[in-house]
Design a protein around this motif. Structure first.
Motif, short mmCIF file in Angstrom:
data_model
loop_
_atom_site.label_atom_id
_atom_site.label_comp_id
_atom_site.label_asym_id
_atom_site.label_seq_id
_atom_site.Cartn_x
_atom_site.Cartn_y
_atom_site.Cartn_z
N PRO A 16 65.49 37.76 31.79
CA PRO A 16 64.46 37.11 32.60
C PRO A 16 63.08 37.66 32.26
CG PRO A 16 65.63 38.77 33.90
CD PRO A 16 66.36 38.64 32.60
N ALA A 17 62.09 36.80 32.29
CA ALA A 17 60.71 37.25 32.04
C ALA A 17 60.23 38.08 33.22
CB ALA A 17 59.79 36.03 31.86
N LEU A 18 59.53 39.13 32.90
CA LEU A 18 59.00 39.98 33.96
C LEU A 18 57.91 39.23 34.71
CD1 LEU A 18 58.79 43.42 32.11
CD2 LEU A 18 60.49 42.67 33.78
N ALA A 19 58.04 39.15 36.02
CA ALA A 19 57.06 38.43 36.82
C ALA A 19 55.77 39.25 36.92
CB ALA A 19 57.62 38.16 38.21
N GLU A 20 54.64 38.57 36.91
CA GLU A 20 53.37 39.26 37.09
C GLU A 20 53.21 39.69 38.54
OE1 GLU A 20 49.81 37.94 34.45
OE2 GLU A 20 50.75 36.13 35.21
N GLU A 21 52.55 40.82 38.74
CA GLU A 21 52.27 41.28 40.08
C GLU A 21 50.96 42.04 40.12
OE1 GLU A 21 55.30 43.94 41.42
OE2 GLU A 21 54.71 45.56 40.06
N VAL A 22 50.42 42.18 41.31
CA VAL A 22 49.20 42.94 41.55
C VAL A 22 49.45 43.83 42.76
CG1 VAL A 22 46.73 42.87 42.04
CG2 VAL A 22 47.78 41.04 40.70
N ASN A 23 49.04 45.09 42.65
CA ASN A 23 49.17 46.03 43.76
C ASN A 23 47.80 46.33 44.34
OD1 ASN A 23 52.02 46.32 43.33
ND2 ASN A 23 51.55 47.66 41.60
N ILE A 46 51.88 34.71 40.85
CA ILE A 46 51.72 36.16 40.77
C ILE A 46 51.97 36.78 42.15
CG2 ILE A 46 50.09 38.04 40.31
CD1 ILE A 46 48.64 36.15 38.37
N THR A 47 52.85 37.76 42.20
CA THR A 47 53.17 38.45 43.44
C THR A 47 52.08 39.48 43.75
OG1 THR A 47 55.54 38.19 43.09
CG2 THR A 47 54.86 39.92 44.62
N VAL A 48 51.66 39.53 45.00
CA VAL A 48 50.66 40.51 45.42
C VAL A 48 51.29 41.44 46.45
CG1 VAL A 48 48.38 40.88 46.43
CG2 VAL A 48 48.81 38.85 45.02
N ASN A 260 48.27 46.66 36.10
CA ASN A 260 48.40 45.20 35.92
C ASN A 260 47.00 44.58 35.84
OD1 ASN A 260 51.43 45.11 36.47
ND2 ASN A 260 50.67 46.01 38.38
N LYS A 261 46.24 45.04 34.87
CA LYS A 261 44.82 44.70 34.80
C LYS A 261 44.57 43.20 34.68
CE LYS A 261 40.59 46.00 32.35
NZ LYS A 261 40.01 46.89 31.29
N ASP A 262 45.32 42.52 33.83
CA ASP A 262 45.07 41.09 33.63
C ASP A 262 45.34 40.29 34.91
OD1 ASP A 262 44.38 41.61 31.02
OD2 ASP A 262 46.30 41.00 30.17
N ALA A 263 46.46 40.58 35.56
CA ALA A 263 46.78 39.87 36.80
C ALA A 263 45.79 40.23 37.90
CB ALA A 263 48.21 40.22 37.24
N LYS A 266 42.72 38.20 37.52
CA LYS A 266 42.96 36.83 38.00
C LYS A 266 42.79 36.76 39.52
CE LYS A 266 46.24 35.59 34.30
NZ LYS A 266 47.66 35.27 33.99
N LEU A 267 43.30 37.77 40.23
CA LEU A 267 43.15 37.76 41.68
C LEU A 267 41.69 37.94 42.09
CD1 LEU A 267 44.22 37.73 44.55
CD2 LEU A 267 44.81 40.16 44.32
N MET A 268 40.99 38.84 41.43
CA MET A 268 39.57 39.04 41.73
C MET A 268 38.79 37.73 41.58
SD MET A 268 38.73 42.72 39.90
CE MET A 268 37.06 42.87 40.58
N GLU A 269 39.02 37.06 40.45
CA GLU A 269 38.29 35.82 40.19
C GLU A 269 38.70 34.73 41.17
OE1 GLU A 269 37.44 36.41 35.39
OE2 GLU A 269 39.12 35.17 36.04
#
Length: 333
Positions: A16-23, A46-48, A260-263, A266-269
């Motif tokens: 399975p592909a690793l899901a993106e997340e943000v902490n 993306i999971t937060v 998780n800098k890229d994700a 994305k949340l910041m933007e």
């Protein structure tokens, strides 16, 4: 045993592909940001993960160092944003989206922090005991006419430190110290409680005016017990004598560790997008920072005002000096 390229391909497709997340480490109450988190995840997948950190956020990030799982920090005030940045636990973020969506006065010139919402530090004024136009400026709060008529929370609370920092930025240390002494002399009681407690005190007849943030009015009007408090006051947007109404922000910064800098970007933007800014406006009764996104109908009903043009970075730079002056006059005692 070596696997052929074909076998490796089969193995990779089976995993399975690793899901993106943000902490996120957040000073903000979970219920205030959950609608935003839900909408972001629904749109992006993306999971937060949000950890509510009321106290000791800087110390926690410093202790975790490069091992910190936190990607982003959400705070409720420019002072707390500055504390995180000055601790050296954040990194600059270059983003055309953030630069386009957030006016310069609501973001750090060095790209370390970004405002997401704005709120005004206003006057709650008794409908029965304060005449329209009786209070118009922050400077006027030190006038003798308000003796025994003002309520406020602690002078050392971040919101009041920010206001005092703005007074200092508009005037000088001598003026600000005298202003603090004047406001202190006008207090009806010792500083206590939060902004909503000051409105309750006006409703109870203990004082006539109080200093508070705009969004608390929306929260009180939505609370059956507190609605009567809110309905007992008018919202007044004072200004500085040579400026506008004092503004503060909730804001965001990316941690230095950010696994998780890229994700996270994305949340910041996304939080500065039209959709997110509208959620902020409707659910939290805050002012969107992105130009063109309308305030909620309730907030708009309080009337128009002119935000102070002084950059928040200039206000934040005065924080340490402002706090020292507050302690010098022993404001809370």
């Amino acid at each position: 045993m070596r696997l052929s390229l074909a076998a490796l391909a089969l193995v990779s497709t089976a995993l399975p592909a690793l899901a993106e997340e943000v902490n996120v480490y957040s000073h903000r109450q979970p219920e205030l940001i959950q609608p935003l988190i839900d909408a972001f995840t629904a749109e992006t997948g993306i999971t937060v993960n949000v950890a509510f950190v009321d106290k000791g956020m800087v110390e926690r990030l410093q202790a975790e160092g490069d091992r910190s799982p936190a990607d982003l920090v959400l705070t409720v005030d420019i002072a707390r944003l500055l504390q995180v940045v000055e601790a050296g636990v954040t990194q600059p973020v270059q983003s055309d989206v953030l630069e386009a969506n957030i006016p310069a006065e609501y973001r750090d010139p060095a790209d370390q922090w970004f405002g997401l919402t704005a709120r005004a530090r206003i006057i709650y004024a008794s409908k029965d005991r304060v005449q329209p136009g009786e209070v118009t400026t922050y400077e006027d709060l030190a006038s003798d006419k308000w003796k025994g008529r003002i309520c406020t929370r602690s002078g050392t609370h971040d919101y009041n430190v920010a206001l005092t920092s703005a007074v200092l930025a508009h005037h000088d240390a001598a003026y600000t110290e005298a202003w603090l002494q004047g406001v202190k002399a006008n207090l009806a009681r010792k500083p206590d409680g939060g902004d909503r407690d000051q409105v309750k005190a006006i409703w109870a007849g203990e004082c006539d005016i109080a200093v508070g943030n705009t969004y608390y009015m929306g929260q009180m009007l939505a609370d059956a017990e507190q609605k009567a408090w809110a309905e007992s006051v008018n919202v007044v947007f004072p200004t500085f004598e040579a400026g506008g109404t004092h503004m503060n922000i909730s804001g965001i910064a990316m941690t230095k560790s950010a696994p998780n800098k890229d994700a996270a970007l994305k949340l910041m933007e996304w939080l500065t997008s039209d959709a997110a800014q509208k959620i902020y406006a409707e659910t939290n009764h805050e002012f969107p920072v992105k130009p063109g996104v309308e305030r909620s109908a309730l907030v708009a009903s309080w009337g128009e005002f002119t935000p102070d043009a002084l950059p928040l970075a200039d206000v934040a730079a005065k924080r340490a000096e402002a706090l020292k002056l507050i302690e010098t006059v022993d404001f809370d005692n």
